[in-house]
Design a protein around this motif. Sequence first.
Motif, PDB file in Angstrom:
ATOM      1  N   LEU A   1     -42.460  82.267 135.873  1.00 25.96           N
ATOM      2  CA  LEU A   1     -42.741  81.237 135.231  1.00 25.96           C
ATOM      3  C   LEU A   1     -43.051  81.507 133.796  1.00 25.96           C
ATOM      4  CD1 LEU A   1     -44.719  78.948 137.548  1.00 25.96           C
ATOM      5  CD2 LEU A   1     -42.450  78.833 136.923  1.00 25.96           C
ATOM      6  N   GLU A   2     -43.278  83.054 133.430  1.00 31.80           N
ATOM      7  CA  GLU A   2     -43.838  83.470 132.128  1.00 31.80           C
ATOM      8  C   GLU A   2     -42.671  84.635 132.104  1.00 31.80           C
ATOM      9  OE1 GLU A   2     -47.938  84.737 132.383  1.00 31.80           O
ATOM     10  OE2 GLU A   2     -48.583  82.610 132.854  1.00 31.80           O
ATOM     11  N   PHE A   3     -42.449  84.775 130.595  1.00 26.79           N
ATOM     12  CA  PHE A   3     -41.694  85.963 130.324  1.00 26.79           C
ATOM     13  C   PHE A   3     -42.493  87.133 130.436  1.00 26.79           C
ATOM     14  CE2 PHE A   3     -40.229  88.798 126.694  1.00 26.79           C
ATOM     15  CZ  PHE A   3     -38.579  88.659 127.051  1.00 26.79           C
ATOM     16  N   LEU A   4     -41.551  88.222 130.801  1.00 24.64           N
ATOM     17  CA  LEU A   4     -42.228  89.676 131.217  1.00 24.64           C
ATOM     18  C   LEU A   4     -41.779  90.600 129.661  1.00 24.64           C
ATOM     19  CD1 LEU A   4     -41.082  90.977 134.554  1.00 24.64           C
ATOM     20  CD2 LEU A   4     -43.375  89.972 133.822  1.00 24.64           C
ATOM     21  N   CYS A   5     -42.944  91.192 129.288  1.00 23.55           N
ATOM     22  CA  CYS A   5     -42.976  92.463 128.295  1.00 23.55           C
ATOM     23  C   CYS A   5     -43.009  93.754 128.897  1.00 23.55           C
ATOM     24  CB  CYS A   5     -43.741  91.742 127.083  1.00 23.55           C
ATOM     25  SG  CYS A   5     -43.694  93.047 125.820  1.00 23.55           S
ATOM     26  N   PRO A   6     -42.223  94.703 128.429  1.00 20.50           N
ATOM     27  CA  PRO A   6     -42.446  95.999 129.111  1.00 20.50           C
ATOM     28  C   PRO A   6     -43.912  96.546 128.776  1.00 20.50           C
ATOM     29  CG  PRO A   6     -40.191  95.728 128.217  1.00 20.50           C
ATOM     30  CD  PRO A   6     -40.917  94.418 127.754  1.00 20.50           C
TER      31      PRO A   6
END
Length: 131
Positions: free
Chosen positions: A44-49
Amino acid sequence: CSELMGIDSLLTALEMIVKQYGITKGAIEIVLDNRSVMNQSADLEFLCPLQSCFDILQDIRERICISPIDITWRWVEGHQKDKGKKLDWWAKRNEEMDKQAKEFLTAAKIQGTWRYYNLHLWYEQLSVSLD
């Protein structure tokens, strides 16, 4: 990251059961008392490395994506007992799991068996370790 590792471990065990018994469909509900962990795991949330526990989240999401099992999520308010609230069935399970997790960690620390290892997760795209 500990709750995320719990989810990842659950999904790993689920994957093993699915493969062992040739399960092609089904459903499971994962219940958490941490909305942020639930939302990140449930895509439900964008992933960031650069975000904390990115590797674990990447592994969780891939396990969910390839699983023939439908996964739903439920949030339960944590620490309801401490707030003097009447506990429903889910809240009682949450209290018991929190208790068991604390007991395990305490025992592991006392026994000296608690060690941190930088693992390469099965569905992790890339693993980098720095000494």
